[in-house]
Design an enzyme around this catalytic site. Sequence first.
Site, mmCIF file in Angstrom:
data_model
loop_
_atom_site.group_PDB
_atom_site.id
_atom_site.type_symbol
_atom_site.label_atom_id
_atom_site.label_comp_id
_atom_site.label_asym_id
_atom_site.label_seq_id
_atom_site.Cartn_x
_atom_site.Cartn_y
_atom_site.Cartn_z
ATOM 1 N N HIS A 135 -10.688 -2.650 -1.500
ATOM 2 C CA HIS A 135 -11.613 -2.104 -0.505
ATOM 3 C C HIS A 135 -12.621 -1.194 -1.202
ATOM 4 O O HIS A 135 -12.241 -0.381 -2.041
ATOM 5 C CB HIS A 135 -10.847 -1.291 0.539
ATOM 6 C CG HIS A 135 -9.901 -2.101 1.367
ATOM 7 N ND1 HIS A 135 -10.241 -2.619 2.596
ATOM 8 C CD2 HIS A 135 -8.627 -2.490 1.164
ATOM 9 C CE1 HIS A 135 -9.205 -3.285 3.106
ATOM 10 N NE2 HIS A 135 -8.211 -3.216 2.261
ATOM 11 N N HIS A 155 -7.378 -8.189 -2.715
ATOM 12 C CA HIS A 155 -8.704 -7.593 -2.533
ATOM 13 C C HIS A 155 -8.667 -6.107 -2.846
ATOM 14 O O HIS A 155 -7.617 -5.476 -2.797
ATOM 15 C CB HIS A 155 -9.210 -7.800 -1.088
ATOM 16 C CG HIS A 155 -8.289 -7.202 -0.066
ATOM 17 N ND1 HIS A 155 -7.204 -7.871 0.435
ATOM 18 C CD2 HIS A 155 -8.276 -5.976 0.528
ATOM 19 C CE1 HIS A 155 -6.562 -7.107 1.290
ATOM 20 N NE2 HIS A 155 -7.181 -5.935 1.367
ATOM 21 N N TYR A 187 0.844 -1.202 0.000
ATOM 22 C CA TYR A 187 0.000 0.000 0.000
ATOM 23 C C TYR A 187 0.876 1.249 0.000
ATOM 24 O O TYR A 187 1.981 1.246 0.563
ATOM 25 C CB TYR A 187 -0.873 0.047 1.253
ATOM 26 C CG TYR A 187 -2.073 -0.860 1.236
ATOM 27 C CD1 TYR A 187 -3.283 -0.445 0.692
ATOM 28 C CD2 TYR A 187 -2.011 -2.129 1.806
ATOM 29 C CE1 TYR A 187 -4.391 -1.269 0.703
ATOM 30 C CE2 TYR A 187 -3.118 -2.970 1.818
ATOM 31 C CZ TYR A 187 -4.306 -2.529 1.262
ATOM 32 O OH TYR A 187 -5.405 -3.346 1.269
ATOM 33 N N ARG A 228 -3.259 -11.945 3.444
ATOM 34 C CA ARG A 228 -4.574 -11.541 2.929
ATOM 35 C C ARG A 228 -4.678 -11.921 1.463
ATOM 36 O O ARG A 228 -3.778 -11.634 0.671
ATOM 37 C CB ARG A 228 -4.765 -10.013 3.025
ATOM 38 C CG ARG A 228 -4.861 -9.349 4.374
ATOM 39 C CD ARG A 228 -6.049 -9.692 5.249
ATOM 40 N NE ARG A 228 -7.303 -10.086 4.637
ATOM 41 C CZ ARG A 228 -8.252 -9.265 4.180
ATOM 42 N NH1 ARG A 228 -8.099 -7.969 4.237
ATOM 43 N NH2 ARG A 228 -9.385 -9.738 3.674
ATOM 44 N N TYR A 236 -0.859 -9.867 0.502
ATOM 45 C CA TYR A 236 0.167 -9.303 1.380
ATOM 46 C C TYR A 236 0.080 -9.947 2.759
ATOM 47 O O TYR A 236 -0.992 -10.405 3.174
ATOM 48 C CB TYR A 236 0.060 -7.769 1.458
ATOM 49 C CG TYR A 236 -1.253 -7.207 1.984
ATOM 50 C CD1 TYR A 236 -1.499 -7.127 3.363
ATOM 51 C CD2 TYR A 236 -2.230 -6.744 1.118
ATOM 52 C CE1 TYR A 236 -2.685 -6.593 3.833
ATOM 53 C CE2 TYR A 236 -3.416 -6.202 1.587
ATOM 54 C CZ TYR A 236 -3.641 -6.127 2.941
ATOM 55 O OH TYR A 236 -4.821 -5.604 3.416
#
Lengths: 240, 191
Positions: free
Chosen positions: A166, A164, A112, A161, A151
């Site tokens: 959000h 995905h 991120y 995870r 990640y």
Amino acid sequence: MSDTSSRDLPGYAPFDPETQPNWVVPDYHSSASRSPGRPAIPLVQTLSELTGPVYGHGAVQPLDHDLTRNGVTDGAPLGERIIVTGQVLDEDGRAQPDTLIEIWQCNSAGRYIHTADRHDAPTDPNFFGGGRCVTDEQGRYRFITIKPAAYPWGNHPNAWRPAHIHFSLFGPAFVTRLVTQSYFPGDPLLAHDPIYMGTPVPFRDLLVMDYDPEVTEEGFALGYRFDIVLRGRRATPLED
Amino acid sequence: MRRRQTPSQTVGPFFAFGLTPGQYGYSALSSIADGTMAGPDTPGRRLRLEGRVFDAGGETVPDAMVEIWQADATGRYPDGRSNTGFAGFGRCGTGTDPEHRFVFETIRPGPPGDGQAPHLNVILFMRGMPRHAFTRIYLADEAEANASDPVLSTVPPERRGTLLAAPGSRDGVYLFDIHLRGERETVFFEP
Ligand SMILES: [Fe+3]
């Protein structure tokens, strides 16, 4: 005083206990200390709940929906270009127009842009990872982005995870607000992810996008479809 | 065929660059809303709301996001047609203040009808919360209106105080802490 009373407005159906996760999901460890301890008190919907913030097309910039272009500094972002599109509906299948959708995600390496992300994977100087758009008259939205990667996170040993995106949606009222995540079909990490698995069977599939050859654009990008269903009107008339 | 609601999922730890980019210093995206809900020209009395979010262990939560939805000074909910520029909506993360406070600069809402006392509607999001929580903020110095508020009256009397913002040391400043668990656990609603 408002010139409308709540009796003139439709009430919304409650959170569906069959599809919505509980506040505490035992395998998602931080939920134990970060959720209310006592049950929520039922609240008869008033104008406070039946109205909601209005953010129309004026709230978005022309490139906000294109994450392959809105964070560029000196070239194209790395990774697999994808199109994510779908329709926002309510429980009765009514299209939800003019609703603001905000998305955020990691890059194709699983990192991120957020300064708190400590994962040892490269940032991409040409990818920011945030975007938004407003649904059209049919409730449709469309984003162009880069496929995010898995990640690691600290929930349990060797926790990863699944990839995905959000999603945050407003809908027509304060009570229709929804924040969720969309996942990719066939991801082997789904079965190991307590956040995804925290959604009751069989409705967790509602969080998985469909690969759609009709959305896929030749020579450009794979296409995925993700329809989103917000709380609908109540089945029974609103009582005082 | 009735469709099923899309399940909620946690906002996670990294929402700030997507939902509150301006507050956290990310310039690629502008913020649609932040903690400054009212400007000097917004009609009404100033209201500055400050508070923290405490987890079950009594620690302040540094990565929560609070959203506010409120009526204007006359009690009317904005519908996008108002020319006062007041959107009624604010959003603030707890990650930029050294004490992990959320801070909203707004105006005192008027009574919104249906016999309700002036209040602000709140949604709380954070990592660890699979779905968001609703609560309300009432103003402690509206005792008379609060006493007849139909929503407050559904709350056990000993818990009503958790929904009251208390006047702070400066004029117009109100304090409202959110406690997820424990003796002072904030009342959450299921609208
Ligand atoms: Fe994430």
